[in-house]
Design a protein around this motif. Structure first.
Motif, PDB file in Angstrom:
ATOM      1  N   ALA A 302      10.453   6.610   0.833  1.00  0.00           N
ATOM      2  CA  ALA A 302      10.862   6.447  -0.569  1.00  0.00           C
ATOM      3  C   ALA A 302       9.650   6.103  -1.426  1.00  0.00           C
ATOM      4  O   ALA A 302       8.824   5.277  -1.027  1.00  0.00           O
ATOM      5  CB  ALA A 302      11.900   5.332  -0.677  1.00  0.00           C
ATOM      6  N   LYS A 303       9.557   6.712  -2.597  1.00  0.00           N
ATOM      7  CA  LYS A 303       8.432   6.441  -3.498  1.00  0.00           C
ATOM      8  C   LYS A 303       8.790   5.255  -4.390  1.00  0.00           C
ATOM      9  O   LYS A 303       9.847   5.246  -5.025  1.00  0.00           O
ATOM     10  CB  LYS A 303       8.141   7.678  -4.346  1.00  0.00           C
ATOM     11  CG  LYS A 303       6.715   7.737  -4.828  1.00  0.00           C
ATOM     12  CD  LYS A 303       6.282   9.164  -5.151  1.00  0.00           C
ATOM     13  CE  LYS A 303       4.841   9.239  -5.612  1.00  0.00           C
ATOM     14  NZ  LYS A 303       3.876   8.644  -4.686  1.00  0.00           N
ATOM     15  N   ILE A 304       7.930   4.244  -4.410  1.00  0.00           N
ATOM     16  CA  ILE A 304       8.159   3.074  -5.263  1.00  0.00           C
ATOM     17  C   ILE A 304       7.574   3.328  -6.651  1.00  0.00           C
ATOM     18  O   ILE A 304       8.191   3.085  -7.673  1.00  0.00           O
ATOM     19  CB  ILE A 304       7.516   1.802  -4.654  1.00  0.00           C
ATOM     20  CG1 ILE A 304       8.057   1.540  -3.244  1.00  0.00           C
ATOM     21  CG2 ILE A 304       7.750   0.600  -5.565  1.00  0.00           C
ATOM     22  CD1 ILE A 304       7.378   0.384  -2.523  1.00  0.00           C
ATOM     23  N   SER A 309       4.656   3.578  -1.475  1.00  0.00           N
ATOM     24  CA  SER A 309       5.898   4.097  -0.894  1.00  0.00           C
ATOM     25  C   SER A 309       6.467   3.050   0.053  1.00  0.00           C
ATOM     26  O   SER A 309       5.831   2.028   0.319  1.00  0.00           O
ATOM     27  CB  SER A 309       5.625   5.394  -0.124  1.00  0.00           C
ATOM     28  OG  SER A 309       5.149   6.398  -0.997  1.00  0.00           O
ATOM     29  N   TYR A 310       7.671   3.337   0.572  1.00  0.00           N
ATOM     30  CA  TYR A 310       8.323   2.398   1.484  1.00  0.00           C
ATOM     31  C   TYR A 310       8.843   3.151   2.690  1.00  0.00           C
ATOM     32  O   TYR A 310       9.405   4.245   2.561  1.00  0.00           O
ATOM     33  CB  TYR A 310       9.487   1.697   0.765  1.00  0.00           C
ATOM     34  CG  TYR A 310       9.870   0.355   1.341  1.00  0.00           C
ATOM     35  CD1 TYR A 310       9.193  -0.808   0.957  1.00  0.00           C
ATOM     36  CD2 TYR A 310      10.912   0.229   2.257  1.00  0.00           C
ATOM     37  CE1 TYR A 310       9.545  -2.054   1.483  1.00  0.00           C
ATOM     38  CE2 TYR A 310      11.273  -1.020   2.773  1.00  0.00           C
ATOM     39  CZ  TYR A 310      10.585  -2.153   2.380  1.00  0.00           C
ATOM     40  OH  TYR A 310      10.936  -3.383   2.898  1.00  0.00           O
ATOM     41  N   TYR A 312      10.471   1.895   6.703  1.00  0.00           N
ATOM     42  CA  TYR A 312      11.598   1.062   7.124  1.00  0.00           C
ATOM     43  C   TYR A 312      11.104  -0.384   7.206  1.00  0.00           C
ATOM     44  O   TYR A 312      10.441  -0.780   8.160  1.00  0.00           O
ATOM     45  CB  TYR A 312      12.121   1.504   8.490  1.00  0.00           C
ATOM     46  CG  TYR A 312      12.907   2.800   8.498  1.00  0.00           C
ATOM     47  CD1 TYR A 312      13.553   3.271   7.352  1.00  0.00           C
ATOM     48  CD2 TYR A 312      13.032   3.545   9.674  1.00  0.00           C
ATOM     49  CE1 TYR A 312      14.286   4.451   7.372  1.00  0.00           C
ATOM     50  CE2 TYR A 312      13.766   4.730   9.708  1.00  0.00           C
ATOM     51  CZ  TYR A 312      14.389   5.178   8.550  1.00  0.00           C
ATOM     52  OH  TYR A 312      15.117   6.341   8.579  1.00  0.00           O
ATOM     53  N   GLY A 313      11.401  -1.169   6.165  1.00  0.00           N
ATOM     54  CA  GLY A 313      10.980  -2.570   6.156  1.00  0.00           C
ATOM     55  C   GLY A 313       9.480  -2.772   6.025  1.00  0.00           C
ATOM     56  O   GLY A 313       8.972  -3.853   6.288  1.00  0.00           O
ATOM     57  N   LEU A 314       8.773  -1.738   5.600  1.00  0.00           N
ATOM     58  CA  LEU A 314       7.309  -1.788   5.454  1.00  0.00           C
ATOM     59  C   LEU A 314       6.881  -0.968   4.235  1.00  0.00           C
ATOM     60  O   LEU A 314       7.403   0.121   4.008  1.00  0.00           O
ATOM     61  CB  LEU A 314       6.615  -1.222   6.698  1.00  0.00           C
ATOM     62  CG  LEU A 314       6.786  -2.017   8.002  1.00  0.00           C
ATOM     63  CD1 LEU A 314       6.414  -1.150   9.201  1.00  0.00           C
ATOM     64  CD2 LEU A 314       5.946  -3.295   7.984  1.00  0.00           C
ATOM     65  N   GLY A 315       5.929  -1.510   3.484  1.00  0.00           N
ATOM     66  CA  GLY A 315       5.339  -0.765   2.372  1.00  0.00           C
ATOM     67  C   GLY A 315       4.150   0.045   2.862  1.00  0.00           C
ATOM     68  O   GLY A 315       3.461  -0.355   3.802  1.00  0.00           O
ATOM     69  N   ILE A 316       3.907   1.197   2.231  1.00  0.00           N
ATOM     70  CA  ILE A 316       2.822   2.090   2.663  1.00  0.00           C
ATOM     71  C   ILE A 316       2.060   2.559   1.432  1.00  0.00           C
ATOM     72  O   ILE A 316       2.671   3.017   0.463  1.00  0.00           O
ATOM     73  CB  ILE A 316       3.391   3.303   3.436  1.00  0.00           C
ATOM     74  CG1 ILE A 316       4.061   2.830   4.737  1.00  0.00           C
ATOM     75  CG2 ILE A 316       2.303   4.312   3.782  1.00  0.00           C
ATOM     76  CD1 ILE A 316       5.418   3.375   4.944  1.00  0.00           C
ATOM     77  N   LEU A 317       0.726   2.435   1.470  1.00  0.00           N
ATOM     78  CA  LEU A 317      -0.076   2.967   0.378  1.00  0.00           C
ATOM     79  C   LEU A 317      -1.433   3.417   0.900  1.00  0.00           C
ATOM     80  O   LEU A 317      -1.911   2.910   1.921  1.00  0.00           O
ATOM     81  CB  LEU A 317      -0.237   1.953  -0.758  1.00  0.00           C
ATOM     82  CG  LEU A 317      -1.014   0.663  -0.557  1.00  0.00           C
ATOM     83  CD1 LEU A 317      -1.507   0.151  -1.900  1.00  0.00           C
ATOM     84  CD2 LEU A 317      -0.167  -0.411   0.084  1.00  0.00           C
ATOM     85  N   PRO A 318      -2.050   4.399   0.222  1.00  0.00           N
ATOM     86  CA  PRO A 318      -3.382   4.822   0.655  1.00  0.00           C
ATOM     87  C   PRO A 318      -4.388   3.709   0.385  1.00  0.00           C
ATOM     88  O   PRO A 318      -4.261   2.997  -0.606  1.00  0.00           O
ATOM     89  CB  PRO A 318      -3.664   6.055  -0.206  1.00  0.00           C
ATOM     90  CG  PRO A 318      -2.751   5.953  -1.373  1.00  0.00           C
ATOM     91  CD  PRO A 318      -1.568   5.146  -0.943  1.00  0.00           C
ATOM     92  N   PHE A 319      -5.349   3.550   1.296  1.00  0.00           N
ATOM     93  CA  PHE A 319      -6.402   2.556   1.080  1.00  0.00           C
ATOM     94  C   PHE A 319      -7.741   3.224   1.395  1.00  0.00           C
ATOM     95  O   PHE A 319      -8.055   3.472   2.556  1.00  0.00           O
ATOM     96  CB  PHE A 319      -6.195   1.336   1.987  1.00  0.00           C
ATOM     97  CG  PHE A 319      -7.266   0.287   1.814  1.00  0.00           C
ATOM     98  CD1 PHE A 319      -7.238  -0.563   0.722  1.00  0.00           C
ATOM     99  CD2 PHE A 319      -8.305   0.173   2.717  1.00  0.00           C
ATOM    100  CE1 PHE A 319      -8.230  -1.514   0.545  1.00  0.00           C
ATOM    101  CE2 PHE A 319      -9.293  -0.782   2.550  1.00  0.00           C
ATOM    102  CZ  PHE A 319      -9.259  -1.629   1.468  1.00  0.00           C
TER     103      PHE A 319
END
Length: 477
Positions: A302-304, A309-310, A312-319
């Motif tokens: 899912a895009k925040i 993004s999200y 399952y119970g974790l946020g994800i972003l490029p670093f």
């Protein structure tokens, strides 16, 4: 620059922030390929007694608990006891929303990704009511939510009944809109309980904590016994214009929402847990979840906002180039925490503090920048300017308020020709980065926000800090 060099820079930066915010105690720990390579304790677990912090000090982790709830669901899926794509009503037939068709269409996946279509609801406060009533520092909060706290929500059944009786507007069909939902995660605990026949807490202990050797991780600090080494809790209060940090010993609890944010753990235990997401499901040489399940948890479902993004119970972003940051924060009275994993580099980390509203985002970004030897004030991302029309900007003004009590205003500054966000009495200019998306900068950290319109093009909600706040009234520019 050797490790010592970056560590010295980070510690000076962190100490300045910790002093400015008067954070009583903090623990920072980083591992590479499963081996601890940096640890630093700041301040005290108990400021008055001057007891120090170490790797085994137990802090609250708040919403980082949400990833444990998703690990539990993935385990049950692997055992064939459920599928994440099953409708929630299969397991919770009494679950209701304002739209019967929507109720039937909401799946466990939508719960795990905060995409069930709920705006922020007021249920967390009555769900914590008994512990709030015992806590003198919660008096103002209880007063603000007096109307919602007619009676405490003590069970999953009461939580579902409370939600079912609420009148609120859904923000979209299942899977369409992201808005952080403690209710969804509280009810994941109910699903675990009904599928396994044991309490959510017992399931997590038996199938995640114990196999990982996390013997300093509990839902109730009393379980730790006499060994203690547990963080005292503190909360900031502004009294007569002066910010004070008060000792506030009582832990808040919520029997119906433990799956959303009530685990406590040590930094050593949390590094052990973070290994799951570095190794594809292994910890202490034990397989906790399959590689496939782990991959599903860190998939951006899912895009925040334009950056985050999200899973399952974790946020994800490029670093930075070719690196992914998998992370989650947690916050509650006496708690601000952040866990992160950079899988490509084999890096895992945990930051734990014993005060709410500690500058955890700043500390984490400063730590990551230091570890990767980037300038300490480097942002997660940079965004080009977007030319927003005057009409676009002027339709974005208003007051936005959530069921959780957050309220912000957005006004149009005629002189500057820009939108201004009023947050905690602070005016923050909004810089357009794409249609309806903006950035504001606070303490040198950029935050992305966006407005959500209906099909007629009217602004209905403001997405801030992962939550969509519904518009409540028009403010004259």
């Amino acid at each position: 620059m050797g490790k010592q060099g970056w560590a010295v820079l980070f510690e000076a930066y962190a100490q300045k922030l910790i002093d400015e915010f008067r954070v009583p105690g903090a623990m920072v720990a980083v591992a590479k390929n499963g081996e601890l390579f940096y640890e630093k304790a700041f301040g005290y677990r108990d400021r008055e007694e001057q007891w120090p912090v170490n790797l085994d000090t137990v802090f609250g982790i708040g919403s980082i608990t949400k990833s444990f709830s998703c690990v539990a669901i993935m385990q049950l899926q692997e055992q064939g006891k459920l599928s994440v794509h099953d409708p929630v009503v299969t397991y919770l037939p009494e679950f209701r929303t304002p739209d019967e068709e929507q109720t039937k269409a909401i799946t466990i996946h939508h719960f795990m990704t905060h995409t069930l279509g709920f705006p922020p609801l007021p249920s967390l406060i009555p769900a914590m009511q008994r512990s709030l009533e015992a806590d003198p520092t919660a008096a103002d909060l209880l007063k603000a939510f007096e109307a919602q706290c007619q009676k405490p929500i003590d069970t999953f059944e009461e939580l579902m009944a409370y939600i079912g009786d609420l009148s609120f507007e859904l923000i979209g069909k299942p899977g369409e809109q992201f808005s952080y939902s403690n209710d969804a995660f509280g009810l994941l605990g109910a699903i675990v309980e009904r599928v396994t026949g044991k309490s959510y807490e017992a399931y997590v202990k038996d199938h995640i904590l114990q196999p990982l050797g996390m013997d300093r991780s509990v839902f109730h600090v009393e379980e730790l016994g006499a060994v203690d080494n547990c963080a005292m809790l503190y909360t900031p209060k502004v009294q007569e214009g002066v910010r004070e940090v008060l000792r506030a010993p009582l832990w808040w609890d919520s029997p119906s929402m433990r799956a959303a944010g009530f685990l406590k753990a040590s930094a050593r235990d949390m590094l052990q847990y973070a290994e799951l997401f570095r190794t594809g499901g292994l910890g202490k040489g034990t397989r906790i979840i399959s590689e496939e399940s782990t991959a599903q948890m860190v998939t951006p479902h899912a895009k925040i906002d334009p950056l985050r993004s999200y899973g399952y119970g974790l946020g994800i972003l490029p670093f930075s180039e070719g690196r992914t940051l998998v992370q989650h924060t947690g916050g509650l009275k006496g708690i601000t925490a952040q866990m992160f994993i950079i899988p490509e580099e084999g890096i895992t980390g945990i930051l734990l503090t014993n005060m709410d509203d500690a500058p955890i985002t700043d500390l984490t970004l400063g730590l990551l920048n230091s570890v990767f030897e980037r300038p300490i004030d480097t942002q997660y991302a940079t965004f080009a300017n977007y030319e927003a029309s005057l009409a676009e900007l002027q339709t974005c003004t208003g007051t936005f308020k959530s069921g959780e009590g957050d309220e912000v205003k957005v006004r149009f500054d005629e002189n500057e020709g820009k939108l201004v966000l009023i947050l905690d009495k602070t005016e923050l200019p909004l810089r357009p980065i794409e249609k309806d998306a903006f950035v504001f900068t606070r303490r040198g950290i950029d935050t992305v926000v966006h407005f959500v319109r209906n099909t007629e093009g009217e602004v209905k909600r403001f997405a801030l800090f992962s939550r969509q706040l519904p518009k409540v009234e028009v403010v004259n520019a």
